[in-house]
Design a protein around this motif. Structure first.
Motif, PDB file in Angstrom:
ATOM      1  N   LEU A 227      -4.167  10.967   3.819  1.00  0.00           N
ATOM      2  CA  LEU A 227      -3.236  10.355   4.775  1.00  0.00           C
ATOM      3  C   LEU A 227      -2.916   8.913   4.384  1.00  0.00           C
ATOM      4  O   LEU A 227      -1.757   8.481   4.437  1.00  0.00           O
ATOM      5  N   THR A 228      -3.950   8.174   4.005  1.00  0.00           N
ATOM      6  CA  THR A 228      -3.752   6.781   3.615  1.00  0.00           C
ATOM      7  C   THR A 228      -2.815   6.675   2.418  1.00  0.00           C
ATOM      8  O   THR A 228      -1.886   5.854   2.393  1.00  0.00           O
ATOM      9  N   ASP A 229      -3.074   7.528   1.414  1.00  0.00           N
ATOM     10  CA  ASP A 229      -2.229   7.498   0.219  1.00  0.00           C
ATOM     11  C   ASP A 229      -0.790   7.873   0.545  1.00  0.00           C
ATOM     12  O   ASP A 229       0.155   7.273   0.016  1.00  0.00           O
ATOM     13  N   PHE A 230      -0.613   8.867   1.405  1.00  0.00           N
ATOM     14  CA  PHE A 230       0.732   9.289   1.790  1.00  0.00           C
ATOM     15  C   PHE A 230       1.473   8.151   2.490  1.00  0.00           C
ATOM     16  O   PHE A 230       2.637   7.858   2.180  1.00  0.00           O
ATOM     17  N   SER A 231       0.821   7.498   3.428  1.00  0.00           N
ATOM     18  CA  SER A 231       1.484   6.446   4.220  1.00  0.00           C
ATOM     19  C   SER A 231       1.891   5.250   3.363  1.00  0.00           C
ATOM     20  O   SER A 231       2.804   4.505   3.740  1.00  0.00           O
ATOM     21  N   ARG A 232       1.240   5.084   2.209  1.00  0.00           N
ATOM     22  CA  ARG A 232       1.536   3.935   1.352  1.00  0.00           C
ATOM     23  C   ARG A 232       2.637   4.211   0.335  1.00  0.00           C
ATOM     24  O   ARG A 232       3.043   3.301  -0.392  1.00  0.00           O
ATOM     25  N   LYS A 233       3.111   5.446   0.256  1.00  0.00           N
ATOM     26  CA  LYS A 233       4.171   5.761  -0.702  1.00  0.00           C
ATOM     27  C   LYS A 233       5.450   5.016  -0.320  1.00  0.00           C
ATOM     28  O   LYS A 233       5.800   4.908   0.868  1.00  0.00           O
ATOM     29  N   PRO A 234       6.194   4.500  -1.304  1.00  0.00           N
ATOM     30  CA  PRO A 234       7.393   3.700  -1.014  1.00  0.00           C
ATOM     31  C   PRO A 234       8.455   4.454  -0.221  1.00  0.00           C
ATOM     32  O   PRO A 234       9.204   3.843   0.547  1.00  0.00           O
ATOM     33  N   ASN A 235       8.530   5.787  -0.402  1.00  0.00           N
ATOM     34  CA  ASN A 235       9.586   6.549   0.246  1.00  0.00           C
ATOM     35  C   ASN A 235       9.150   7.232   1.542  1.00  0.00           C
ATOM     36  O   ASN A 235       9.846   8.105   2.056  1.00  0.00           O
ATOM     37  N   VAL A 236       8.010   6.820   2.066  1.00  0.00           N
ATOM     38  CA  VAL A 236       7.498   7.400   3.308  1.00  0.00           C
ATOM     39  C   VAL A 236       7.740   6.414   4.447  1.00  0.00           C
ATOM     40  O   VAL A 236       7.347   5.248   4.370  1.00  0.00           O
ATOM     41  N   THR A 237       8.380   6.900   5.502  1.00  0.00           N
ATOM     42  CA  THR A 237       8.672   6.056   6.657  1.00  0.00           C
ATOM     43  C   THR A 237       7.480   6.001   7.594  1.00  0.00           C
ATOM     44  O   THR A 237       6.557   6.828   7.514  1.00  0.00           O
ATOM     45  N   GLY A 238       7.514   5.065   8.510  1.00  0.00           N
ATOM     46  CA  GLY A 238       6.460   4.972   9.518  1.00  0.00           C
ATOM     47  C   GLY A 238       6.395   6.213  10.381  1.00  0.00           C
ATOM     48  O   GLY A 238       5.303   6.670  10.757  1.00  0.00           O
TER      49      GLY A 238
END
Length: 606
Positions: A227-238
């Motif tokens: 989850l942490t890695d996903f949330s930090r991706k540049p193309n992932v919104t809040g």
């Protein structure tokens, strides 16, 4: 010169457009047969991708008309497996209607290969439990165990293979993340069916499994690395990060809890019996697993005897080297055990040691890539990187494994190293491991399949792929890797002996009722491997019956074919041409490999 698939189809289409002259009638018939067969094989490939969408992503072909696959995961429920089996039965009927005599030699190989893969899988689906690899190597009687299950596969896949470069990629990642919960529940349903059929993993495997799935589950869902890695991706919104957290807490964590509860029920009923002989139909299951893994009809007794005979030959050479190095007392196994404990050949068991291992493996693969023109006329890029296994996977994983990357080259092949302790690896064994998993082994060989029809990239045969990887170790030695390094050559020979031991241990566990402790002690003392290393190996053989037997049997078969080619061609024998023939023919059953080499011999005689 190699003909691409597009060139082949264009040329065969042109041939069929020519006037029907008697002299070329046979060639026209073959061309027409090839076109029809190619269409059927292409349709079969699309079916396999639908059954397991992860393959489309891993190969980098989940685009265009296949873009919908990027939001899907494999259905691991009983109903999902039943649909796969029914689809395979229909495809096999269509493939069975093809007259092989109407095909070109290359297309005949393609059809024979696919037929074998599907029939082997269908024979496996006749057993109402476990996982069946359609044209793959990971057959297991257990839906979830220490090295099998969505709790391991899916987080690694979403982290490593599903790239997030656009907003659409993030959306499809979320769809897959939600489907992960369904995968878990599907497997849990299959665990319940297996329990009722008395197909329960050994207690020592279930202990490992429960420990590993606890790592995946974690205590605080909000702290999951995925989850942490996903949330930090540049193309992932809040909003997308919040949606992932909601899915994790509301669907995935409860599904993991349900699976853990079922595994605990299995653990309460488990025994220490290691082999599948304990199942009501255990002998029949092992016979199938051995056939699937080796593409031979060898009996357990024949495989067991072969392992002991080959081990004796290898250790005779090892003994000679050990004596020259001053190691004269005790069995070969005892002397190799002493060598493996020598501080000169160990890495520090800390993060500095782990970094040193990763750097050495990377450098060794790069060095061997430069030598490939000496072993092959036809070359591939050798796109590969070395990575450490995810921590949750390390306790139940082997020392290393590897494979090719995506067809488009955007995802490199990988050599995954288990570094839970650096003592799994010695300084004199790592070069051989680099050749086996990287170049010219799995990652190298896999790239050649990208030049074949797509179906051939999706299918693999354990005896060929692992036999090739051992042959790759041999190529490393033949290209001079150990010319001035006798201890390194000992590591290479120990690697081959290790695989001969596998023939003995796997059949011992599943056909001769060896206990886990008996297998570990025999393996460690006979081969001189560490107890730490072989304990994980033995556990792997318990969960993947037969798979470990493909390595040495495949390697021996390739060498038998090489000697046959040398004898048949005499001065026309070409080392590089033989290697090309084996690797360009693609991953095939050993019986089909015989045909490939027969054609090579006939072509070289002209």
């Amino acid at each position: 010169m190699r003909t691409t698939r597009r060139q082949f189809l264009a040329s065969t289409a042109a041939i069929t457009a020519l006037p029907a002259l008697p002299a070329c009638a046979r060639g026209q018939a073959a061309a027409a047969g090839d076109i029809a067969a190619d269409r059927l094989l292409a349709a079969t490939a699309e079916q396999l991708l639908t059954d397991d969408p992860n393959q489309a992503t891993s190969l980098g072909i989940d685009k265009g008309e296949r873009a919908h696959l990027r939001s899907m995961l494999q259905d691991r429920s009983p109903a999902g497996l039943a649909r796969v089996a029914e689809g395979l039965r229909k495809r096999q009927a269509e493939l069975g209607a093809i007259d092989l005599e109407t095909l070109s030699p290359v297309m005949r190989t393609n059809v024979q290969t696919v037929r074998t893969a599907i029939q082997t899988a269908l024979d496996g689906f006749a057993f109402p439990y476990g996982d069946v690899a359609v044209g793959g190597w990971r057959n297991t009687p257990y839906a979830v165990v220490q090295n099998v299950g969505a709790y391991l596969d899916t987080p690694r896949f979403l982290d490593s293979d599903h790239k997030i470069e656009t907003a659409a990629d993030a959306t499809s990642w979320l769809a897959r993340f939600e489907a992960y919960a369904d995968q878990l529940d599907g497997e849990t349903e299959r665990l319940k069916i297996a329990y009722d059929r008395k197909v329960v993993a050994p207690d020592f495997l279930l202990d490992k499994t429960l420990g590993q799935i606890a790592l995946t589950r974690g205590g605080d869902v909000g702290k999951w690395d995925l989850l942490t890695d996903f949330s930090r991706k540049p193309n992932v919104t809040g909003d997308q990060a919040a949606a992932a957290a909601k899915i994790a807490a509301g669907r995935i964590a409860p599904a993991l809890d349900r699976q853990i509860a079922e595994l605990k029920r299995h653990r309460a009923a488990a025994t220490p019996d290691a082999g599948v002989w304990k199942f009501p139909d255990g002998d029949a299951y092992y016979a199938w697993a051995l056939r699937a893994a080796t593409t031979t009809t060898m009996t357990p007794d024949e495989v067991h005897r072969t392992g002991r005979e080959e081990l004796k030959q290898l250790q005779a050479e090892m003994n000679a080297i050990l004596r020259k190095q001053g190691f004269t007392k005790g069995t070969v196994g005892a002397r190799m055990t002493a060598l493996g404990k020598d501080p000169r050949f160990l890495y520090p068991d800390d993060d500095a040691g782990r970094r040193e291992i990763l750097a050495y493996m990377t450098r060794t693969i790069q060095d061997m890539r430069a030598k490939m023109p000496r072993a092959f006329h036809t070359l591939v890029k050798g796109n590969v990187e070395v990575k450490r296994l995810p921590l949750a996977e390390e306790p139940g994983a082997p020392g290393a494994y590897g494979g090719a990357g995506s067809i488009d080259g955007t995802v490199p092949g990988r050599v995954w190293l288990n570094l839970r302790t650096t003592h799994l690896h010695t300084r004199y064994s790592l070069a051989t491991l680099a050749y086996h998993e990287g170049i010219p082994g799995h990652a190298w060989q896999g790239e050649y399949t990208f030049k074949l029809p797509l179906i051939r990239s999706l299918l693999g045969f354990n005896a060929y792929s692992e036999g090739w990887a051992l042959y790759a170790e041999q190529l490393g030695a033949e290209l001079g890797a150990y010319d001035s390094d006798p201890i390194g050559r000992l590591g290479y020979l120990q690697s081959l002996a290790f695989r001969a031991c596998r023939l003995v241990v796997d059949t011992g566990l599943h056909a001769k009722r060896w206990t886990r402790q008996q297998a570990v002690e025999w393996f460690a003392t006979t081969n001189g491997s560490s107890v730490e290393e072989v304990s994980g190996e033995v556990d792997r053989y318990c969960s993947w019956p037969g798979q470990a037997c493909g390595y040495k049997l495949g390697h021996t078969h390739i060498n038998q074919l090489r000697r046959k080619t040398q004898a048949a061609l005499g001065p026309r024998y070409d080392f590089r041409a033989f290697n090309d023939a084996v690797v360009l023919g693609g991953n095939v059953p050993l019986t089909v490999l015989d045909d490939v080499i027969e054609r090579h011999i006939a072509d070289r005689r002209v």
